[in-house]
Design a protein around this motif. Structure first.
Motif, PDB file in Angstrom:
ATOM      1  N   ARG A  95      35.283  49.096  18.445  1.00 43.30           N
ATOM      2  CA  ARG A  95      35.976  49.497  19.671  1.00 43.30           C
ATOM      3  C   ARG A  95      35.472  48.606  20.802  1.00 43.30           C
ATOM      4  N   ILE A  96      36.390  47.938  21.486  1.00 43.35           N
ATOM      5  CA  ILE A  96      36.054  46.953  22.507  1.00 43.35           C
ATOM      6  C   ILE A  96      36.481  47.483  23.867  1.00 43.35           C
ATOM      7  N   GLU A  97      35.515  47.784  24.720  1.00 42.94           N
ATOM      8  CA  GLU A  97      35.827  48.251  26.073  1.00 42.94           C
ATOM      9  C   GLU A  97      36.031  47.040  26.971  1.00 42.94           C
ATOM     10  N   GLN A  98      37.133  47.040  27.700  1.00 47.42           N
ATOM     11  CA  GLN A  98      37.463  45.920  28.573  1.00 47.42           C
ATOM     12  C   GLN A  98      37.243  46.295  30.029  1.00 47.42           C
ATOM     13  N   GLN A  99      36.623  45.397  30.755  1.00 49.51           N
ATOM     14  CA  GLN A  99      36.450  45.561  32.191  1.00 49.51           C
ATOM     15  C   GLN A  99      36.932  44.274  32.851  1.00 49.51           C
ATOM     16  N   ALA A 100      38.046  44.366  33.541  1.00 46.33           N
ATOM     17  CA  ALA A 100      38.622  43.182  34.176  1.00 46.33           C
ATOM     18  C   ALA A 100      37.831  42.828  35.428  1.00 46.33           C
ATOM     19  N   GLN A 101      37.666  41.541  35.664  1.00 45.11           N
ATOM     20  CA  GLN A 101      36.976  41.036  36.847  1.00 45.11           C
ATOM     21  C   GLN A 101      37.935  40.076  37.546  1.00 45.11           C
ATOM     22  N   ALA A 102      38.401  40.455  38.725  1.00 44.27           N
ATOM     23  CA  ALA A 102      39.339  39.629  39.478  1.00 44.27           C
ATOM     24  C   ALA A 102      38.581  38.522  40.201  1.00 44.27           C
ATOM     25  N   VAL A 103      38.938  37.273  39.900  1.00 41.08           N
ATOM     26  CA  VAL A 103      38.267  36.122  40.507  1.00 41.08           C
ATOM     27  C   VAL A 103      39.284  35.059  40.897  1.00 41.08           C
ATOM     28  N   LYS A 104      38.883  34.194  41.797  1.00 39.78           N
ATOM     29  CA  LYS A 104      39.637  32.997  42.147  1.00 39.78           C
ATOM     30  C   LYS A 104      38.782  31.814  41.732  1.00 39.78           C
ATOM     31  N   LEU A 105      39.364  30.884  40.942  1.00 45.93           N
ATOM     32  CA  LEU A 105      38.618  29.754  40.420  1.00 45.93           C
ATOM     33  C   LEU A 105      39.023  28.458  41.103  1.00 45.93           C
ATOM     34  N   ASN A 106      38.081  27.538  41.178  1.00 46.92           N
ATOM     35  CA  ASN A 106      38.377  26.192  41.623  1.00 46.92           C
ATOM     36  C   ASN A 106      39.181  25.523  40.507  1.00 46.92           C
ATOM     37  N   PRO A 107      40.395  25.016  40.788  1.00 51.35           N
ATOM     38  CA  PRO A 107      41.234  24.468  39.726  1.00 51.35           C
ATOM     39  C   PRO A 107      40.668  23.205  39.061  1.00 51.35           C
ATOM     40  N   GLN A 108      39.814  22.465  39.724  1.00 46.78           N
ATOM     41  CA  GLN A 108      39.248  21.249  39.139  1.00 46.78           C
ATOM     42  C   GLN A 108      37.990  21.524  38.317  1.00 46.78           C
ATOM     43  N   THR A 109      37.117  22.400  38.817  1.00 51.23           N
ATOM     44  CA  THR A 109      35.829  22.614  38.159  1.00 51.23           C
ATOM     45  C   THR A 109      35.750  23.909  37.358  1.00 51.23           C
ATOM     46  N   GLY A 110      36.615  24.867  37.668  1.00 54.72           N
ATOM     47  CA  GLY A 110      36.538  26.169  37.010  1.00 54.72           C
ATOM     48  C   GLY A 110      35.496  27.086  37.615  1.00 54.72           C
ATOM     49  N   GLU A 111      34.830  26.650  38.660  1.00 57.69           N
ATOM     50  CA  GLU A 111      33.805  27.444  39.331  1.00 57.69           C
ATOM     51  C   GLU A 111      34.447  28.617  40.064  1.00 57.69           C
ATOM     52  N   VAL A 112      33.779  29.770  40.048  1.00 57.67           N
ATOM     53  CA  VAL A 112      34.269  30.950  40.754  1.00 57.67           C
ATOM     54  C   VAL A 112      34.104  30.728  42.253  1.00 57.67           C
ATOM     55  N   ILE A 113      35.226  30.760  42.964  1.00 61.69           N
ATOM     56  CA  ILE A 113      35.215  30.592  44.419  1.00 61.69           C
ATOM     57  C   ILE A 113      35.069  31.936  45.107  1.00 61.69           C
ATOM     58  N   GLU A 114      35.771  32.936  44.560  1.00 63.77           N
ATOM     59  CA  GLU A 114      35.779  34.250  45.202  1.00 63.77           C
ATOM     60  C   GLU A 114      35.949  35.331  44.148  1.00 63.77           C
ATOM     61  N   GLN A 115      35.271  36.460  44.351  1.00 63.45           N
ATOM     62  CA  GLN A 115      35.442  37.635  43.502  1.00 63.45           C
ATOM     63  C   GLN A 115      36.111  38.715  44.328  1.00 63.45           C
ATOM     64  N   TYR A 116      37.055  39.410  43.709  1.00 68.82           N
ATOM     65  CA  TYR A 116      37.802  40.452  44.403  1.00 68.82           C
ATOM     66  C   TYR A 116      37.462  41.825  43.829  1.00 68.82           C
ATOM     67  N   THR A 117      37.631  42.843  44.653  1.00 74.81           N
ATOM     68  CA  THR A 117      37.602  44.217  44.168  1.00 74.81           C
ATOM     69  C   THR A 117      39.055  44.671  44.091  1.00 74.81           C
ATOM     70  N   ASN A 118      39.311  45.746  43.387  1.00 69.95           N
ATOM     71  CA  ASN A 118      40.686  46.239  43.285  1.00 69.95           C
ATOM     72  C   ASN A 118      41.246  46.667  44.636  1.00 69.95           C
ATOM     73  N   ASP A 119      40.380  47.007  45.571  1.00 74.23           N
ATOM     74  CA  ASP A 119      40.820  47.410  46.906  1.00 74.23           C
ATOM     75  C   ASP A 119      41.165  46.211  47.789  1.00 74.23           C
ATOM     76  N   LEU A 172      42.373  42.831  46.799  1.00 78.55           N
ATOM     77  CA  LEU A 172      43.019  41.690  46.158  1.00 78.55           C
ATOM     78  C   LEU A 172      43.872  40.959  47.180  1.00 78.55           C
ATOM     79  N   ASP A 173      43.965  39.628  47.049  1.00 73.81           N
ATOM     80  CA  ASP A 173      44.838  38.906  47.974  1.00 73.81           C
ATOM     81  C   ASP A 173      46.297  39.124  47.560  1.00 73.81           C
ATOM     82  N   PRO A 174      47.248  38.784  48.409  1.00 76.13           N
ATOM     83  CA  PRO A 174      48.668  39.092  48.147  1.00 76.13           C
ATOM     84  C   PRO A 174      49.227  38.456  46.870  1.00 76.13           C
ATOM     85  N   PHE A 175      48.631  37.374  46.386  1.00 74.78           N
ATOM     86  CA  PHE A 175      49.153  36.690  45.207  1.00 74.78           C
ATOM     87  C   PHE A 175      48.415  37.053  43.918  1.00 74.78           C
TER      88      PHE A 175
END
Length: 79
Positions: free
Chosen positions: A19-43, A45-48
């Motif tokens: 049984r695999i429990e999933q916990q989603a983590q909302a992030v924004k990544l740098n498109p060139q490096t893949g580095e996490v630029i920003e982490q979001y909470t469910n409260d 989230l940006d409009p997109f």
């Protein structure tokens, strides 16, 4: 409430599962490096950025390795 499982792929396994429990983590990544630029909470989230609407639990068959939503294993377990 628990329900019996049956693997929809091999159709023989009724007892060995992961049984695999999933916990989603909302992030924004740098498109060139893949580095996490920003982490979001469910409260906050940006409009997109859509919130995760997938299942919180997945199941893997311990015999054949199939990974599916828990409801698929339950549905086949009722047959």
């Amino acid at each position: 409430m628990t329900e019996p499982y049956l693997c929809p792929n091999c159709k023989t396994n009724r007892s060995r599962f992961n049984r695999i429990e999933q916990q989603a983590q909302a992030v924004k990544l740098n498109p060139q490096t893949g580095e996490v630029i920003e982490q979001y909470t469910n409260d906050q989230l940006d409009p997109f950025h859509l919130p995760y609407r997938g299942p919180s639990l997945k199941v893997q068959c311990g015999a054949c390795g199939l990974i599916e939503d828990e409801r698929m294993f339950i549905q086949y377990g009722k047959k």
